[in-house]
Design an enzyme around this catalytic site. Sequence first.
Site, short mmCIF file in Angstrom:
data_model
loop_
_atom_site.label_atom_id
_atom_site.label_comp_id
_atom_site.label_asym_id
_atom_site.label_seq_id
_atom_site.Cartn_x
_atom_site.Cartn_y
_atom_site.Cartn_z
N SER A 24 0.82 -1.22 0.00
CA SER A 24 0.00 0.00 0.00
C SER A 24 0.85 1.27 0.00
CB SER A 24 -0.92 -0.01 1.22
OG SER A 24 -0.17 -0.21 2.41
N HIS A 157 -40.37 22.66 -10.76
CA HIS A 157 -40.46 21.88 -12.00
C HIS A 157 -39.69 22.56 -13.14
CE1 HIS A 157 -43.84 19.70 -10.06
NE2 HIS A 157 -44.14 20.92 -9.61
N SER A 278 -13.70 25.74 -27.48
CA SER A 278 -13.76 24.53 -28.29
C SER A 278 -12.68 24.61 -29.36
CB SER A 278 -15.13 24.41 -28.94
OG SER A 278 -15.05 23.64 -30.11
N LYS A 284 -17.57 29.05 -28.88
CA LYS A 284 -17.92 28.39 -27.63
C LYS A 284 -17.19 28.94 -26.40
CE LYS A 284 -20.20 25.23 -27.02
NZ LYS A 284 -20.39 23.83 -27.25
N ASN A 286 -17.33 27.35 -22.60
CA ASN A 286 -17.97 26.25 -21.86
C ASN A 286 -17.75 26.31 -20.35
OD1 ASN A 286 -18.90 25.13 -24.30
ND2 ASN A 286 -16.95 24.05 -24.58
N GLU A 291 -19.38 21.54 -14.87
CA GLU A 291 -19.65 20.19 -15.38
C GLU A 291 -18.79 19.16 -14.65
OE1 GLU A 291 -19.91 20.22 -19.91
OE2 GLU A 291 -19.33 22.27 -19.45
N GLN A 323 -7.48 -2.33 4.25
CA GLN A 323 -6.50 -1.48 3.57
C GLN A 323 -7.15 -0.72 2.41
OE1 GLN A 323 -2.26 -2.79 2.96
NE2 GLN A 323 -2.88 -2.90 0.82
N1 ARG Z 1 -1.03 -1.46 5.11
C1 ARG Z 1 -1.96 -1.98 6.07
C2 ARG Z 1 -3.28 -1.23 5.97
O1 ARG Z 1 -3.29 -0.18 5.40
C3 ARG Z 1 -1.40 -1.85 7.43
C4 ARG Z 1 -1.89 -2.83 8.42
C5 ARG Z 1 -1.41 -4.18 8.06
N2 ARG Z 1 -1.61 -5.13 9.05
C6 ARG Z 1 -1.44 -6.44 8.81
N3 ARG Z 1 -1.65 -7.22 9.76
N4 ARG Z 1 -1.10 -6.85 7.62
O2 ARG Z 1 -4.32 -1.67 6.44
#
Ligand code: ARG
Length: 472
Positions: A24, A157, A278, A284, A286, A291, A323
Amino acid sequence: MSEAMWGGRFAKTTDEMINDFQASISFDKRMYREDIAGSIAHATMLAKCGIISDADKDAIIGGLKDILKKIENGDFSFDVALEDIHMNIEKRLTDAIGDAGARLHTARSRNDQVALDTHMYLRRETVEVLRLILDMQQALIETAKKNADVIMPGYTHLQRAQPILFAHHLLAYFSMLARDFERFRGVYARADIMPLGAGALAGTTFPIDRKMVADVLHFDRIYTNSLDAVSDRDYIMEFLSAASILMAHLSRLSEETILWCTREFSFVELDDAHCTGSSMMPQKKNPDVSELVRGKTGRVIGHLTAMLTTVKGLPLAYNKDLQEDKEGVFDAIDTVKFSLAVYARILRGMKVRKDVMRRAVEEDFSNATDLADYLAKKGLPFRKAHAVAGEAVGYCIEQKKWLQDLSMEEFKKLSPLFEEDIREAIQPDTCVKNRNSLGGTSNAQVESQLSAADTLMAEEARETDKLTEKQI
Ligand code: ARG
């Protein structure tokens, strides 16, 4: 034994593709400040409780501050093999200071660590959102005050209904944003609960002091159940839900802005600097921003749905599914902040075409209710008065006239109750002025809404400043 920080029981290292999938770091690195502040608080507490030595604590804090500087200067390279922000920082710390670094994770799990970081991160970003809501409210009030006497048709309406003050229309959005402010204040309160000390799920065998960590990190409350502490994502669902409602408000305003700057309405003109052209059609101009805000609303609602779906059916306590809480909420934070900032700018640059709005009220039947009210005030039961006014409108359509063009003779033919003062009664300014019921569109009511708005914004500003001071 594998090289990973948890490698003890593993005979092999993690397959590279598997690791890329489960890591992550690409998105949770934005919580580096919170991770470091949390670790400093944790180490301070460990030393205070006699769990690590003061020398180790000092080495840890020195090392973490060093890492903070490196990250902020852009000379820290994040390693995907180390999965997430927590292990990237801890590994680098241990490389730098040795055993003291390896003691930091005593009485802590990544499960309570990631919860702590996310709470702190969301708390800080929620304050930013509050500040931007306030600025957007200010932009609405400035625009309302600048156009205090502008009358426009109010719609139901999408058909012209009754004359209203343009300021009254803007104040409706102010009220929505005031509730958004309250909602995000509630989000803050639920993010302001300290999870560290829950360990992986069940607490810890070490004699820790959770209260101390909460105080150092300025948390109002502490989770009282360790399972809940590591698996609660309510505050994220609440953020996404408050964000979705806020975006729905901005999206409605966007839709109106888009309509208002069509040739068909021509009620407003956006600043050239806020529109695009455009590549094919030279004429144009816009309203892309409106939007896009309308379009991005779907994305934020999608993140809410995703989070609710992720949590639904998850057994206690931590599961890696959790996660998935981050990318959606991070994107929602960015989207909400950007949308608010950009829309305040759109409002401040918007030219209001008072004459066009006025014409839309005058060349219309939106004063028909006032005609009926006039008769009802002269004693005719409202239902009957409504019928006479309806007849008058039908007659005018036939004669290609507006109600105000009728002669006294024509009025008298419709009802003997009509007198000279009917003309004044169906003037747009009179229609507006007379809707003086509490919360109505009269100049006096709008005036008091505006002054209540000023009071509320001053309170919101104080509240926001107070919360800003609490941030680490
Ligand atoms: N990267 C993990 C998360 O964002 C951290 C916690 C991970 N814990 C574990 N037991 N693998 O949730």
